[in-house]
Design a protein around this motif. Structure first.
Motif, PDB file in Angstrom:
ATOM      1  N   ILE A 291       0.858  -1.176   0.000  1.00 50.49           N
ATOM      2  CA  ILE A 291       0.000   0.000   0.000  1.00 50.49           C
ATOM      3  C   ILE A 291       0.895   1.226   0.000  1.00 50.49           C
ATOM      4  O   ILE A 291       1.756   1.378   0.884  1.00 50.49           O
ATOM      5  CB  ILE A 291      -0.939   0.018   1.224  1.00 50.49           C
ATOM      6  N   GLU A 292       0.734   2.094  -0.982  1.00 46.46           N
ATOM      7  CA  GLU A 292       1.527   3.308  -1.099  1.00 46.46           C
ATOM      8  C   GLU A 292       0.608   4.524  -1.026  1.00 46.46           C
ATOM      9  O   GLU A 292      -0.398   4.583  -1.744  1.00 46.46           O
ATOM     10  CB  GLU A 292       2.283   3.357  -2.432  1.00 46.46           C
ATOM     11  N   VAL A 293       0.967   5.476  -0.184  1.00 50.79           N
ATOM     12  CA  VAL A 293       0.230   6.733  -0.091  1.00 50.79           C
ATOM     13  C   VAL A 293       1.254   7.865  -0.135  1.00 50.79           C
ATOM     14  O   VAL A 293       2.178   7.911   0.681  1.00 50.79           O
ATOM     15  CB  VAL A 293      -0.591   6.818   1.208  1.00 50.79           C
ATOM     16  N   ARG A 294       1.088   8.754  -1.100  1.00 49.38           N
ATOM     17  CA  ARG A 294       2.012   9.893  -1.227  1.00 49.38           C
ATOM     18  C   ARG A 294       1.325  11.127  -0.665  1.00 49.38           C
ATOM     19  O   ARG A 294       0.246  11.512  -1.132  1.00 49.38           O
ATOM     20  CB  ARG A 294       2.411  10.104  -2.680  1.00 49.38           C
ATOM     21  N   ALA A 295       1.968  11.733   0.343  1.00 55.18           N
ATOM     22  CA  ALA A 295       1.285  12.794   1.073  1.00 55.18           C
ATOM     23  C   ALA A 295       2.270  13.846   1.569  1.00 55.18           C
ATOM     24  O   ALA A 295       3.463  13.588   1.755  1.00 55.18           O
ATOM     25  CB  ALA A 295       0.519  12.208   2.256  1.00 55.18           C
ATOM     26  N   GLN A 296       1.731  15.021   1.792  1.00 53.23           N
ATOM     27  CA  GLN A 296       2.421  16.130   2.459  1.00 53.23           C
ATOM     28  C   GLN A 296       1.646  16.433   3.728  1.00 53.23           C
ATOM     29  O   GLN A 296       0.425  16.573   3.694  1.00 53.23           O
ATOM     30  CB  GLN A 296       2.472  17.341   1.534  1.00 53.23           C
ATOM     31  N   LEU A 297       2.339  16.544   4.860  1.00 52.68           N
ATOM     32  CA  LEU A 297       1.677  16.551   6.160  1.00 52.68           C
ATOM     33  C   LEU A 297       1.568  17.943   6.755  1.00 52.68           C
ATOM     34  O   LEU A 297       2.375  18.825   6.447  1.00 52.68           O
ATOM     35  CB  LEU A 297       2.450  15.640   7.124  1.00 52.68           C
ATOM     36  N   PRO A 298       0.590  18.142   7.650  1.00 56.87           N
ATOM     37  CA  PRO A 298       0.507  19.415   8.378  1.00 56.87           C
ATOM     38  C   PRO A 298       1.629  19.511   9.411  1.00 56.87           C
ATOM     39  O   PRO A 298       2.201  18.502   9.818  1.00 56.87           O
ATOM     40  CB  PRO A 298      -0.864  19.338   9.047  1.00 56.87           C
ATOM     41  N   SER A 299       1.934  20.736   9.831  1.00 58.71           N
ATOM     42  CA  SER A 299       3.052  20.942  10.758  1.00 58.71           C
ATOM     43  C   SER A 299       2.662  21.629  12.053  1.00 58.71           C
ATOM     44  O   SER A 299       3.468  21.687  12.986  1.00 58.71           O
ATOM     45  CB  SER A 299       4.139  21.789  10.073  1.00 58.71           C
ATOM     46  N   ALA A 300       1.469  22.157  12.145  1.00 63.85           N
ATOM     47  CA  ALA A 300       1.086  22.939  13.318  1.00 63.85           C
ATOM     48  C   ALA A 300       1.040  22.085  14.576  1.00 63.85           C
ATOM     49  O   ALA A 300       0.685  20.898  14.538  1.00 63.85           O
ATOM     50  CB  ALA A 300      -0.273  23.598  13.077  1.00 63.85           C
ATOM     51  N   GLY A 301       1.404  22.690  15.714  1.00 68.60           N
ATOM     52  CA  GLY A 301       1.354  21.992  16.986  1.00 68.60           C
ATOM     53  C   GLY A 301      -0.056  21.534  17.309  1.00 68.60           C
ATOM     54  O   GLY A 301      -1.015  22.308  17.230  1.00 68.60           O
ATOM     55  N   GLY A 302      -0.200  20.260  17.656  1.00 65.56           N
ATOM     56  CA  GLY A 302      -1.511  19.696  17.967  1.00 65.56           C
ATOM     57  C   GLY A 302      -2.127  18.913  16.832  1.00 65.56           C
ATOM     58  O   GLY A 302      -3.081  18.153  17.043  1.00 65.56           O
ATOM     59  N   THR A 303      -1.627  19.072  15.599  1.00 67.60           N
ATOM     60  CA  THR A 303      -2.144  18.262  14.485  1.00 67.60           C
ATOM     61  C   THR A 303      -1.634  16.831  14.611  1.00 67.60           C
ATOM     62  O   THR A 303      -0.519  16.570  15.061  1.00 67.60           O
ATOM     63  CB  THR A 303      -1.721  18.838  13.132  1.00 67.60           C
ATOM     64  N   TRP A 304      -2.470  15.889  14.176  1.00 70.19           N
ATOM     65  CA  TRP A 304      -2.159  14.455  14.293  1.00 70.19           C
ATOM     66  C   TRP A 304      -2.695  13.745  13.038  1.00 70.19           C
ATOM     67  O   TRP A 304      -3.728  13.092  13.074  1.00 70.19           O
ATOM     68  CB  TRP A 304      -2.779  13.906  15.569  1.00 70.19           C
ATOM     69  N   PRO A 305      -2.007  13.884  11.903  1.00 67.01           N
ATOM     70  CA  PRO A 305      -2.449  13.191  10.682  1.00 67.01           C
ATOM     71  C   PRO A 305      -2.096  11.703  10.752  1.00 67.01           C
ATOM     72  O   PRO A 305      -1.088  11.320  11.347  1.00 67.01           O
ATOM     73  CB  PRO A 305      -1.649  13.888   9.584  1.00 67.01           C
ATOM     74  N   ALA A 306      -2.907  10.899  10.079  1.00 66.80           N
ATOM     75  CA  ALA A 306      -2.655   9.455  10.081  1.00 66.80           C
ATOM     76  C   ALA A 306      -3.112   8.831   8.769  1.00 66.80           C
ATOM     77  O   ALA A 306      -4.118   9.229   8.186  1.00 66.80           O
ATOM     78  CB  ALA A 306      -3.365   8.784  11.251  1.00 66.80           C
ATOM     79  N   ILE A 307      -2.327   7.845   8.334  1.00 68.33           N
ATOM     80  CA  ILE A 307      -2.667   6.962   7.221  1.00 68.33           C
ATOM     81  C   ILE A 307      -2.641   5.572   7.816  1.00 68.33           C
ATOM     82  O   ILE A 307      -1.583   5.076   8.207  1.00 68.33           O
ATOM     83  CB  ILE A 307      -1.642   7.091   6.075  1.00 68.33           C
TER      84      ILE A 307
END
Length: 548
Positions: A403-419
């Motif tokens: 499984i491949e996911v190409r992404a650019q992530l957020p940087s702000a304090g408190g953000t929690w991105p997930a794949i």
């Protein structure tokens, strides 16, 4: 390490003779011996400053003859090769100035043949003591087919270094037991030359194209009686594929007198892609089809288990999966609801993690070729932040694969991105019994640290099996986050470099279909304190691809 001394003197003296023989066996129709046999030899990479080449010892031979169907080259250094088109590049590896008598035999119908002999004098140096030591253990070492490893046998296009067309599952070839019963012993003689001994217990696993060599027939690979006894020699030379150091060791093996590495594909030359003390991964091109490359893994473990993949972390991911079964490239201006679901709300106690956002569909936007999941500081249904959460539950579910996911992530304090992924039986058995695979998690309060984690009974919540890696420019550039998953192991990689490996087995929940989830949470147990000045941030996804 390898040492290339760019000193190569080559003097080609053509002293040739032509001979032919015929056999008027009417079974073959008109018997025609090859005629007008010629041979040309060219030093590879020769130029005005280096008229004798680049120091690799490579010479390109081009043979041609009327009515020829095969050409056999005997290079005078204990190695031979067969090609159908008459073209071959050979590396002469003995150091110093050495003269070789190179003979080409062109074969026609009914075994008729013509031959030509050329005298070649070569001065070259190629030295790879590290590979020689790993192959022989500085004395003697025995290698076995790594039957217990995934992709221990594979095939793919010659242009790449991955078996994209087919890979064998662990012990898949048990129906042809000769393949797993073979032993190859490599040792050093008094001259520090590598001696090659192949014990196949009387039978060899033949590729279907070469069954006639073993006296068999049919259209499927099979074990056939075949004598591999007798001492041969193995020479090391510079590999000719041109693959970089991140793919190959740059060294190839050339075995004398028709020797081969367990699976018969009509070649005695193998490029070494990877080698450690107990793991050997080679690539050979069959003489019957130069557009293909076959791959075989070996181990020093007689049981075929090996431990070559135990140290996978930090290495490039060479995938065993090449069949693209689903992809989402987010073209157009709306999410494809045939593949994706919107999940809304705040779940139970912030989705079980004390998260502070409320998920709504409007925060998932598709435009300009990407999916944008926006986390926004705004009052939404009693919560201070909105975001989006998408799943493929009941629409796109997968058991094993890449499984491949190409992404650019957020940087702000408190953000929690997930794949991440959940077992498709989540609704029936709950969490963590369903299993959870976090392909990528990142928190803005620890910018650049990406985690790969597995949760399952006994290892859930803060006790998940997790490992992290630093990713540069995680929020300003796109990176590819990859999961490679089979019944034996689960690999996590960023930009195709493995950073975490988990040994899977039948007792885990990771042997069933899973569905994908993409989301950006705010705060919570992992996300931590939210920046009081936060206004908005985004995870942008360029594509999702699944291979099996």
């Amino acid at each position: 390490m390898k040492n290339f001394k760019y000193i190569l003197g080559l003097m080609i003296i053509f002293g040739s003779f032509l001979q032919s023989c015929q056999d008027d066996d009417q079974e073959f129709g008109e018997v025609m011996a090859p005629s007008n046999l010629s041979i040309e030899a060219t030093v590879v990479n020769a130029d005005a400053e280096n008229p004798y080449g680049d120091g690799s010892g490579q010479v390109q031979f081009e043979a041609s003859a009327d009515n020829a169907i095969n050409y056999k080259f005997t290079f005078g250094d204990n190695t031979t090769t067969n090609v159908s088109n008459g073209n071959v590049v050979h590396s002469f590896t003995s150091t110093g100035i050495n003269e070789y008598v190179v003979t080409v035999i062109a074969t026609g119908t009914a075994g008729t043949a013509s031959s030509m002999t050329t005298s070649v004098t070569v001065f070259s140096e190629f030295d790879d003591p590290e590979t020689k030591s790993l192959l022989t253990g500085d004395d003697t070492k025995t290698w076995y087919v790594a039957a217990g490893l995934n992709a221990h046998l594979g095939v793919g296009p010659v242009e790449t270094a991955t078996p994209d067309y087919y890979t064998a599952a662990p012990f898949e070839k048990s129906g042809n037991p000769c393949f797993y019963n073979e032993m190859i012993t490599l040792s050093l003689d008094e001259n520090n030359s590598i001696v090659f001994n192949h014990d196949n217990n009387g039978a060899t696993f033949f590729n279907a194209d070469f069954l006639s060599v073993g006296g068999g027939g049919g259209s499927e690979d099979q074990c056939l009686p075949f004598d591999t006894s007798g001492e041969k020699f193995l020479n090391l030379a510079s590999a000719q594929s041109g693959f970089g150091e991140d793919v190959s060791t740059g060294t190839q093996m050339m075995i004398s007198d028709g020797g081969f590495m367990s699976y018969y594909i009509g070649t005695s030359t193998y490029e070494i892609l990877e080698i450690t003390d107990d793991f050997l991964y080679v690539r050979g091109i069959p003489s019957s089809n130069p557009a293909l490359a076959w791959y075989v893994k070996f181990t020093t473990d007689p049981r075929g288990g090996g431990s070559g993949n135990d140290s996978a972390e930090g290495k490039e991911l060479v995938s065993e999966f090449g069949n693209l079964v689903w992809e989402e490239e987010f073209d157009g201006d709306a999410l494809d609801t045939d593949s994706w679901n919107f999940e809304t709300g705040n779940g139970d106690n912030g989705w079980g993690n004390n998260e502070s956002q409320y998920y709504i569909a409007d925060n998932a936007v598709v435009n300009d070729g990407t999916l944008k999941i926006n986390a926004i500081a705004e009052s939404t249904n009693g919560f201070d932040y909105s975001s989006a959460r998408l799943t493929t539950k009941d629409k796109q579910e997968f058991e094993y694969g890449r499984i491949e996911v190409r992404a650019q992530l957020p940087s702000a304090g408190g953000t929690w991105p997930a794949i991440w992924m959940l077992g498709s039986n989540f609704a029936e058995v709950g969490w963590p019994a369903s299993g959870e695979i976090d392909i990528m998690e990142h928190v803005g309060n620890d910018l650049g640290e990406v985690l790969g984690t597995l949760h399952y009974p006994g290892n859930s919540g803060g006790e998940g099996v997790s490992k992290g890696t630093e990713v540069e420019n995680v929020a300003s550039e796109f990176h590819t986050y990859t999961l490679e998953w089979n019944a034996d192991h689960i690999l996590f990689a960023v930009d195709n470099v493995i950073f975490h490996e988990f040994e899977n087995n039948a007792s885990t929940p990771f042997n069933q279909p899973f569905f994908l989830i993409l989301n950006v949470a705010m705060g919570g147990n992992l996300g931590g304190t939210i920046d009081p000045n936060f206004t908005q941030d985004t995870m942008e996804v360029e594509f999702v691809k699944v291979y099996q």
